[in-house]
Design a protein around this motif. Sequence first.
Motif, short mmCIF file in Angstrom:
data_model
loop_
_atom_site.label_atom_id
_atom_site.label_comp_id
_atom_site.label_asym_id
_atom_site.label_seq_id
_atom_site.Cartn_x
_atom_site.Cartn_y
_atom_site.Cartn_z
N LYS A 167 22.72 16.91 -3.85
CA LYS A 167 23.68 16.26 -2.95
C LYS A 167 23.07 15.41 -1.84
O LYS A 167 23.67 14.41 -1.47
CB LYS A 167 24.58 17.31 -2.31
N ARG A 168 21.94 15.81 -1.29
CA ARG A 168 21.46 15.10 -0.09
C ARG A 168 19.95 15.10 -0.01
O ARG A 168 19.30 16.12 -0.23
CB ARG A 168 22.06 15.76 1.15
N LEU A 169 19.41 13.93 0.37
CA LEU A 169 17.99 13.75 0.60
C LEU A 169 17.83 12.88 1.84
O LEU A 169 18.45 11.82 1.93
CB LEU A 169 17.33 13.07 -0.60
N VAL A 170 17.02 13.34 2.78
CA VAL A 170 16.74 12.57 4.00
C VAL A 170 15.22 12.48 4.14
O VAL A 170 14.53 13.50 4.06
CB VAL A 170 17.36 13.23 5.25
N MET A 171 14.73 11.25 4.34
CA MET A 171 13.30 11.04 4.50
C MET A 171 13.03 10.09 5.65
O MET A 171 13.83 9.20 5.93
CB MET A 171 12.69 10.44 3.23
N ASP A 172 11.88 10.29 6.29
CA ASP A 172 11.38 9.34 7.29
C ASP A 172 10.28 8.53 6.63
O ASP A 172 9.29 9.10 6.17
CB ASP A 172 10.82 10.07 8.52
N LEU A 173 10.47 7.22 6.57
CA LEU A 173 9.49 6.32 5.98
C LEU A 173 8.64 5.73 7.09
O LEU A 173 9.18 5.18 8.06
CB LEU A 173 10.18 5.20 5.20
N HIS A 174 7.34 5.86 6.95
CA HIS A 174 6.42 5.36 7.97
C HIS A 174 5.78 4.08 7.47
O HIS A 174 5.10 4.07 6.45
CB HIS A 174 5.35 6.41 8.28
N GLU A 206 0.85 -1.19 0.00
CA GLU A 206 0.00 0.00 0.00
C GLU A 206 0.89 1.24 0.00
O GLU A 206 1.99 1.21 0.56
CB GLU A 206 -0.88 0.02 1.25
N PRO A 207 0.44 2.34 -0.59
CA PRO A 207 1.23 3.58 -0.50
C PRO A 207 1.45 3.96 0.96
O PRO A 207 0.56 3.80 1.79
CB PRO A 207 0.34 4.62 -1.20
N GLY A 208 2.66 4.39 1.25
CA GLY A 208 2.99 4.78 2.62
C GLY A 208 3.55 6.19 2.66
O GLY A 208 4.19 6.64 1.71
N PRO A 209 3.34 6.89 3.78
CA PRO A 209 3.83 8.25 3.89
C PRO A 209 5.35 8.31 4.10
O PRO A 209 5.91 7.48 4.80
CB PRO A 209 3.10 8.81 5.10
N ALA A 210 5.96 9.28 3.46
CA ALA A 210 7.38 9.57 3.63
C ALA A 210 7.51 11.07 3.84
O ALA A 210 7.05 11.85 3.01
CB ALA A 210 8.17 9.13 2.41
N VAL A 211 8.10 11.46 4.96
CA VAL A 211 8.28 12.87 5.27
C VAL A 211 9.69 13.30 4.86
O VAL A 211 10.67 12.66 5.26
CB VAL A 211 8.06 13.14 6.78
N ILE A 212 9.76 14.35 4.06
CA ILE A 212 11.06 14.85 3.60
C ILE A 212 11.66 15.72 4.72
O ILE A 212 11.09 16.73 5.09
CB ILE A 212 10.90 15.64 2.29
N ARG A 213 12.80 15.29 5.24
CA ARG A 213 13.46 16.00 6.35
C ARG A 213 14.55 16.95 5.87
O ARG A 213 14.77 17.99 6.46
CB ARG A 213 14.04 15.00 7.35
N GLU A 214 15.28 16.54 4.82
CA GLU A 214 16.33 17.39 4.23
C GLU A 214 16.28 17.19 2.72
O GLU A 214 16.04 16.09 2.25
CB GLU A 214 17.73 16.98 4.69
N CYS A 215 16.56 18.27 1.99
CA CYS A 215 16.64 18.17 0.54
C CYS A 215 17.59 19.26 0.06
O CYS A 215 17.29 20.45 0.16
CB CYS A 215 15.25 18.33 -0.09
#
Length: 150
Positions: A72-79, A59-68
């Motif tokens: 160079k850099r991407l940080v996400m919280d996957l729920h 199922e689609p899940g939420p991902a919150v973008i923490r840094e972009c």
Amino acid sequence: MDNEETRLELRREYPDPIEDVWSALTESERTARWIGTWTGEGGVGNTIMLSMTAEEGSEPGPAVIRECDPPKRLVMDLHNTGEPTWRVELTLTPRADGTVLDFVHRMPKPEWDTSDIAKGWHFYLDRLGASLAGEPVPEWDGYTPPSLEA
């Protein structure tokens, strides 16, 4: 790894320019080739919905973008439903002959074996490499990460 969290770190080198690797990591039509599609509005603090298309019944899940910080850099919280939040950090470094991707997955110290999680991230990063090269992406059935091949 410490008492509070598990840190899985993987490094991949791709012969592609950093802008191309960034685009493969962030544009939904390109992420669809190796991990899945996403909908929503990108940007720090925003939540996107990620559909991991290589996983049956996902199922689609939420991902919150923490840094972009392109490219160079991407940080996400996957729920994940019923599981702790997973923080995924992607850091790209240009090299004369391509791009280095440093991948870090941080999660609370799990009560389960993390070898399947590691195999899953190897699988997805191999799919990313294949999609960048224009080659067929690996399928899960029969997949063995390069580091585990005999």
